[in-house]
Enzyme design. Structure first.
Site, mmCIF file in Angstrom:
data_model
loop_
_atom_site.group_PDB
_atom_site.id
_atom_site.type_symbol
_atom_site.label_atom_id
_atom_site.label_comp_id
_atom_site.label_asym_id
_atom_site.label_seq_id
_atom_site.Cartn_x
_atom_site.Cartn_y
_atom_site.Cartn_z
ATOM 1 N N GLN A 33 -4.617 -4.862 6.892
ATOM 2 C CA GLN A 33 -5.547 -6.039 6.546
ATOM 3 C C GLN A 33 -5.397 -7.412 7.356
ATOM 4 O OE1 GLN A 33 -7.970 -5.351 4.566
ATOM 5 N NE2 GLN A 33 -7.209 -3.311 3.770
ATOM 6 N N HIS A 57 0.998 -1.205 0.015
ATOM 7 C CA HIS A 57 0.132 0.123 0.168
ATOM 8 C C HIS A 57 1.004 1.132 0.204
ATOM 9 C CE1 HIS A 57 -2.690 2.842 1.927
ATOM 10 N NE2 HIS A 57 -3.825 1.873 1.616
ATOM 11 N N LYS A 106 -10.339 -0.517 10.902
ATOM 12 C CA LYS A 106 -10.650 -1.589 9.880
ATOM 13 C C LYS A 106 -10.909 -2.979 10.444
ATOM 14 C CE LYS A 106 -7.333 -0.305 6.356
ATOM 15 N NZ LYS A 106 -8.027 0.358 5.102
ATOM 16 N N ASP A 108 3.268 -4.156 7.750
ATOM 17 C CA ASP A 108 1.993 -3.604 7.818
ATOM 18 C C ASP A 108 0.725 -4.525 7.815
ATOM 19 O OD1 ASP A 108 -0.256 -2.451 6.705
ATOM 20 O OD2 ASP A 108 0.467 -1.511 4.923
ATOM 21 N N CYS A 161 -4.650 2.753 -3.386
ATOM 22 C CA CYS A 161 -3.553 3.082 -2.992
ATOM 23 C C CYS A 161 -2.415 2.022 -3.062
ATOM 24 C CB CYS A 161 -3.636 3.432 -1.305
ATOM 25 S SG CYS A 161 -4.745 5.008 -0.854
HETATM 26 N N1 PMP Z 1 -1.921 -0.440 4.615
HETATM 27 C C1 PMP Z 1 -2.714 -1.425 4.053
HETATM 28 C C2 PMP Z 1 -2.571 -2.814 3.481
HETATM 29 C C3 PMP Z 1 -4.156 -1.098 4.053
HETATM 30 O O1 PMP Z 1 -5.122 -1.773 3.476
HETATM 31 C C4 PMP Z 1 -4.491 0.447 4.276
HETATM 32 C C5 PMP Z 1 -5.749 1.066 4.223
HETATM 33 N N2 PMP Z 1 -6.410 0.933 3.101
HETATM 34 C C6 PMP Z 1 -3.190 1.054 4.760
HETATM 35 C C7 PMP Z 1 -1.974 0.425 5.088
HETATM 36 C C8 PMP Z 1 -3.539 2.377 5.450
HETATM 37 O O2 PMP Z 1 -4.295 2.614 6.648
HETATM 38 P P1 PMP Z 1 -4.993 3.757 7.229
HETATM 39 O O3 PMP Z 1 -5.378 4.651 6.209
HETATM 40 O O4 PMP Z 1 -5.972 3.522 8.330
HETATM 41 O O5 PMP Z 1 -3.791 4.472 7.721
#
Ligand code: PMP
Length: 437
Positions: A210, A122, A233, A207, A395
């Site tokens: 998910q 991401h 999430k 990270d 993203c």
């Molecule tokens: N990493 C992953 C794999 C994600 O799916 C997301 C959220 N789409 C993020 C990072 C970023 O999370 P946040 O916007 O809550 O900081």
């Protein structure tokens, strides 16, 4: 009431209509809906137990602090961290990764060093490392994914962990990987990454945005040095999240931000810092958001360990029922996307996929395109039918581009989704396809 309906009744957001149709919410990978237990805690804290944490000698502040610190203990237990000092509250995954990229790299990354990031990352696990590399004059190396097409049905998109050894040399100071990709829905064997990196004394950041939702996470067993996730999430509030870090590393890292709460003593010239975890929690935290992690993770635990009585008095495991429904949804969609909708390119198949029989997926997260159709157009048409799915780059622009896509549709399912919703989604997608092609 069947168990999935009982779960659904805990999530008021699911009761809504959108554009005159019953909402089918298939974007839980972007943000999950919140159960009543979380909503009532948030309302209670905003309206009553509202006082700044850690600072005052009065009962209301003690009560707010207690809720904040209880949530830290709930998080610690949920991921089996050794101590509260390992759990830093942040504003989410993005903030957690930025904290490490800034603070760790300030201490340990020099000019001509290198950072390894994974190709399925991401943007939150790419850009902070680029910023750190630019500051230090270091380079970014990318752990690749497989990009072979499978039977014209899409791309495998596995992380090629076996390539890690070839990327590592004495310049590499940190490795950043994704636990579960928000595009492919594949679970990366992060333990293997950690084992290889640790053989070279290189720390690993995971990270878990998910991963925390779909996997049982035990940070000590996993062996990661840092694990980042967001509350929103996993049924909690937005603007709150967690960084787990190994104590010896967190102790060596300088504060990321300066301000109130992270200090011990301050003079005009110099400051000594508060012990962990407060050293990394400058300023008034989002104490309602952080506290929401207690009921949110309790709910996630109930989904895994809960036992309920069925109508005929039998004890039924909530997890068994949820897993069975999720499996049915996943199997149904893997078949229906190709056979009922057609012209689908799916991103991310399980390694065990047999090329002669088609496609296999473990988690109910499907990112795909329909050949010749614009993903944004399809998402808008689905919205008119009450179906909320994500579209665009999600993203993960470098990942989608490497799979030949400039955008995609994503349908992601949670324990409150049903097979009936999946069937409805496929019917709506067929109609949307007919309209745009
Ligand atoms: N990493 C992953 C794999 C994600 O799916 C997301 C959220 N789409 C993020 C990072 C970023 O999370 P946040 O916007 O809550 O900081």
């Amino acid at each position: 009431m069947n168990i999935i309906n009982r779960i659904r009744a805990d999530f008021p957001a699911l009761e809504q209509k959108m554009n005159g149709e019953q909402l089918i919410y298939l974007d839980s990978a972007a943000t999950s809906q919140k159960p009543k237990s979380v909503l009532s805690l948030m309302e209670e804290m905003a309206g009553r137990t509202n006082a700044n944490v850690h600072r005052a000698m009065y009962a209301l502040s003690d009560k707010a602090t207690e809720l904040y610190e209880t949530a830290r203990e709930v998080v610690r237990e949920f991921i089996n961290a050794p101590a509260r000092e390992n759990i830093i509250f942040t504003s989410g995954t993005t903030a957690s990764i930025n904290l490490v990229a800034d603070s760790f790299c300030r201490t340990f990354l020099k000019a001509n060093d290198a950072i390894i990031i994974a190709a399925d990352s991401h943007h939150s696990n790419i850009v902070p490392w680029q910023l750190a590399a630019q500051r230090a004059g270091a380079e970014i190396r990318v752990l690749p994914i497989s990009t072979e097409p499978t039977q014209g049905r899409g791309f495998t998109a596995h992380l090629l962990i076996e390539e890690l050894e070839n990327l590592i040399d004495e310049k590499v100071k940190i490795v950043a990987v994704t636990h579960v990709s928000n595009i492919t829905g594949l679970v990366n064997q992060v333990e293997r990454v950690i084992e290889i990196a640790h053989r070279h004394n290189i720390p690993v950041v995971v990270d878990g945005a998910q991963g925390i939702v779909h996997q049982a996470v035990d940070v000590q067993k996993m062996g990661c040095d840092f694990y980042a996730f967001s509350a929103h999430k996993i049924y909690g509030a937005t603007g709150a999240g967690v960084l787990y870090g190994k104590r010896e590393l967190l102790e060596q890292m300088p504060p990321y931000m300066g301000g109130g709460d992270m200090v011990e003593t301050v003079t005009y010239q110099k400051t000594t810092y508060a012990p962990l975890p407060l050293k990394f929690e400058a300023g008034t935290p989002n104490f309602i958001g952080a506290a929401s992690l207690a009921p949110a993770l309790e709910y996630a635990k109930w989904l895994k360990d809960g036992i309920v009585q069925s109508v005929d008095g039998e004890s039924v495991s909530v997890c068994d029922v949820v897993e069975a429904e999720q499996k049915k949804i996943t199997e149904y969609l893997t078949e229906a996307l190709f056979n009922e909708v057609g012209d689908v390119q799916l991103y991310g198949f399980e390694k065990s996929t047999d090329a002669s029989t088609g496609v296999k997926k473990e988690l109910p997260l499907f990112t795909f395109n329909i050949k010749g159709a614009n993903a944004g157009d399809l998402a808008q048409l689905l919205d008119k039918m009450g179906v909320a799915v994500r579209s665009g780059l999600m993203c993960a622009e470098p990942l989608l581009n490497s799979l030949g896509a400039t955008g995609a549709l994503r349908a992601s399912f949670a324990p409150y989704n049903t097979l009936a919703e999946a069937k409805n989604f496929i019917a709506c997608l067929r109609r949307a396809k007919q309209m745009v092609l």
